[in-house]
Scaffold this motif. Sequence first.
Motif, PDB file in Angstrom:
ATOM      1  N   MET A 200       0.833  -1.208   0.000  1.00  0.00           N
ATOM      2  CA  MET A 200       0.000   0.000   0.000  1.00  0.00           C
ATOM      3  C   MET A 200       0.862   1.250   0.000  1.00  0.00           C
ATOM      4  N   LEU A 201       2.004   1.199   0.705  1.00  0.00           N
ATOM      5  CA  LEU A 201       2.944   2.326   0.674  1.00  0.00           C
ATOM      6  C   LEU A 201       3.409   2.608  -0.744  1.00  0.00           C
ATOM      7  N   GLU A 202       3.771   1.550  -1.442  1.00  0.00           N
ATOM      8  CA  GLU A 202       4.237   1.726  -2.822  1.00  0.00           C
ATOM      9  C   GLU A 202       3.107   2.261  -3.697  1.00  0.00           C
ATOM     10  N   LEU A 203       1.921   1.674  -3.600  1.00  0.00           N
ATOM     11  CA  LEU A 203       0.807   2.116  -4.429  1.00  0.00           C
ATOM     12  C   LEU A 203       0.450   3.570  -4.141  1.00  0.00           C
ATOM     13  N   ALA A 204       0.455   3.950  -2.854  1.00  0.00           N
ATOM     14  CA  ALA A 204       0.143   5.337  -2.491  1.00  0.00           C
ATOM     15  C   ALA A 204       1.185   6.298  -3.033  1.00  0.00           C
ATOM     16  N   SER A 205       2.450   5.904  -2.974  1.00  0.00           N
ATOM     17  CA  SER A 205       3.526   6.776  -3.460  1.00  0.00           C
ATOM     18  C   SER A 205       3.540   6.868  -4.979  1.00  0.00           C
ATOM     19  N   LEU A 206       2.907   5.892  -5.633  1.00  0.00           N
ATOM     20  CA  LEU A 206       2.950   5.819  -7.090  1.00  0.00           C
ATOM     21  C   LEU A 206       1.722   6.406  -7.769  1.00  0.00           C
ATOM     22  N   GLY A 207       0.826   6.978  -6.985  1.00  0.00           N
ATOM     23  CA  GLY A 207      -0.307   7.658  -7.596  1.00  0.00           C
ATOM     24  C   GLY A 207      -1.663   7.084  -7.270  1.00  0.00           C
ATOM     25  N   ILE A 339       4.138  13.938 -19.210  1.00  0.00           N
ATOM     26  CA  ILE A 339       4.600  12.591 -18.884  1.00  0.00           C
ATOM     27  C   ILE A 339       3.719  12.016 -17.784  1.00  0.00           C
ATOM     28  N   SER A 340       3.824  10.726 -17.585  1.00  0.00           N
ATOM     29  CA  SER A 340       3.176  10.096 -16.437  1.00  0.00           C
ATOM     30  C   SER A 340       4.018   8.903 -16.002  1.00  0.00           C
ATOM     31  N   LYS A 341       3.797   8.488 -14.783  1.00  0.00           N
ATOM     32  CA  LYS A 341       4.511   7.346 -14.214  1.00  0.00           C
ATOM     33  C   LYS A 341       3.539   6.177 -14.102  1.00  0.00           C
ATOM     34  N   VAL A 342       3.946   5.027 -14.608  1.00  0.00           N
ATOM     35  CA  VAL A 342       3.129   3.817 -14.528  1.00  0.00           C
ATOM     36  C   VAL A 342       3.942   2.761 -13.789  1.00  0.00           C
ATOM     37  N   SER A 343       3.319   2.073 -12.841  1.00  0.00           N
ATOM     38  CA  SER A 343       4.071   1.177 -11.960  1.00  0.00           C
ATOM     39  C   SER A 343       3.319  -0.119 -11.695  1.00  0.00           C
ATOM     40  N   ILE A 344       4.087  -1.175 -11.419  1.00  0.00           N
ATOM     41  CA  ILE A 344       3.517  -2.421 -10.920  1.00  0.00           C
ATOM     42  C   ILE A 344       4.083  -2.673  -9.524  1.00  0.00           C
ATOM     43  N   VAL A 345       3.255  -3.258  -8.651  1.00  0.00           N
ATOM     44  CA  VAL A 345       3.636  -3.478  -7.261  1.00  0.00           C
ATOM     45  C   VAL A 345       3.241  -4.879  -6.843  1.00  0.00           C
ATOM     46  N   GLY A 346       4.113  -5.558  -6.081  1.00  0.00           N
ATOM     47  CA  GLY A 346       3.757  -6.875  -5.564  1.00  0.00           C
ATOM     48  C   GLY A 346       4.849  -7.479  -4.704  1.00  0.00           C
ATOM     49  N   ILE A 380       8.220  -1.728  -9.739  1.00  0.00           N
ATOM     50  CA  ILE A 380       8.943  -1.236 -10.913  1.00  0.00           C
ATOM     51  C   ILE A 380       8.110  -0.091 -11.487  1.00  0.00           C
ATOM     52  N   SER A 381       8.740   1.060 -11.681  1.00  0.00           N
ATOM     53  CA  SER A 381       8.061   2.229 -12.244  1.00  0.00           C
ATOM     54  C   SER A 381       8.747   2.663 -13.527  1.00  0.00           C
TER      55      SER A 381
END
Length: 404
Positions: A200-207, A339-346, A380-381
């Motif tokens: 959740m930390l990663e997802l929150a930081s990633l948008g 630009i935009s940042k797209v990320s996967i988290v797991g 990974i972003s």
Amino acid sequence: MALVVQKYGGTSVGTADRIKNVAKRIIKTYEAGNDVIVVVSAMSGETNKLVALANEMSEIPDGREYDVVVATGEQVTIGLLAMHLKSLGYKARSYQGWQVPIITDSIATKARIESIDDKNIRADLKDGAIVIVAGFQGIDAAGNVTTLGRGGSDTSAVAIAAALKADVCEIYTDVDGVYTTDPNICKEARKVEKISYDEMLELASLGAKVLQIRSVEFAKKYNVDVHVRSSLNENTGTMVTREDKEMEGILVSGVAYDKNEAKIAVMGVPDKPGIAAKILTPLSDAAISVDMIVQNVSQAGMTDFTFTVTKADLKQALLITNEVAKTIQAKEVLSDENISKVSIVGLGMRSHAGVATQMFAALASNGINIQMISTSEIKISVVVDEKYTELAVRILHETFGLES
């Protein structure tokens, strides 16, 4: 008897009828024998109006006065909610951040909570009152009103839950939990029943806009279980909690994106020790957070230094960076807001190889160019052209099997 902290976002209290609906849910929790603390945001759209007014007054508003203005939205909501509960015969007491008090540092517009004095709240709970606290705001040591940044009511709620050792912190919003990605972009997105603090930390930081990152930091630090759910129905939402074995088996839990990114490139930088610090330190001193950083391989003693900031910080960051560029004798400074940042988290990425390769190949096969890359143990972003954001999200959601 349990101590329950409930937080209601702007859409949940967006009209008088919705505030009355929130009151019904609060009463139901209270009548079940629980102590209840409620944290509320400003009514939906109000903070945006206040921000727009501030920007009409000044191109770069003074931070202290900006906080004075934008903190007023929550004051209205707590008063209306307390008023309605009292009209129904319940004891209720509203508090602004400075009245609790919630003590913060002095960084205007994005203050951090340092301590919470819970004496007044505990006295009211003991007296049988429902306590209503304005989210998003606090007070610094000099007595200045401060705000915690957009989404800061989440942080207020979790911090209060931690300070009072609440049994659970329920975050009510207009969605009924955390999804594998934005359902508005990908109709196959599904709700996640349970997610770890780290994910959740990663997802929150990633948008991902479900929870503010600092609220998750508080939750992890103090082991506060956070239940994200909808104020519009009774459905079970998503529990943000400690990591377990089941979570570790999932390769990718979600895909996040952030269009609130801007890129600054300092071209022709002398490749010498300490140059990166000379560029970034003035930004840090101005409380501007830098996200992704890329430095090219040196050629003929020169390199290019590229980094990202939020769109809101771009104007000020450019002013600072241009001054630094003159000092270090860089050739030029370029910027790009498209630009935009797209990320996967797991969590599963820790023990599986080839995830990055799979991600990059999927984007490349659909003609999406990667401009920057950032990785951590569980994320990974990539930075891509903003026009490819939705396509990239859908491709990655399908690639990693996150469909319903």
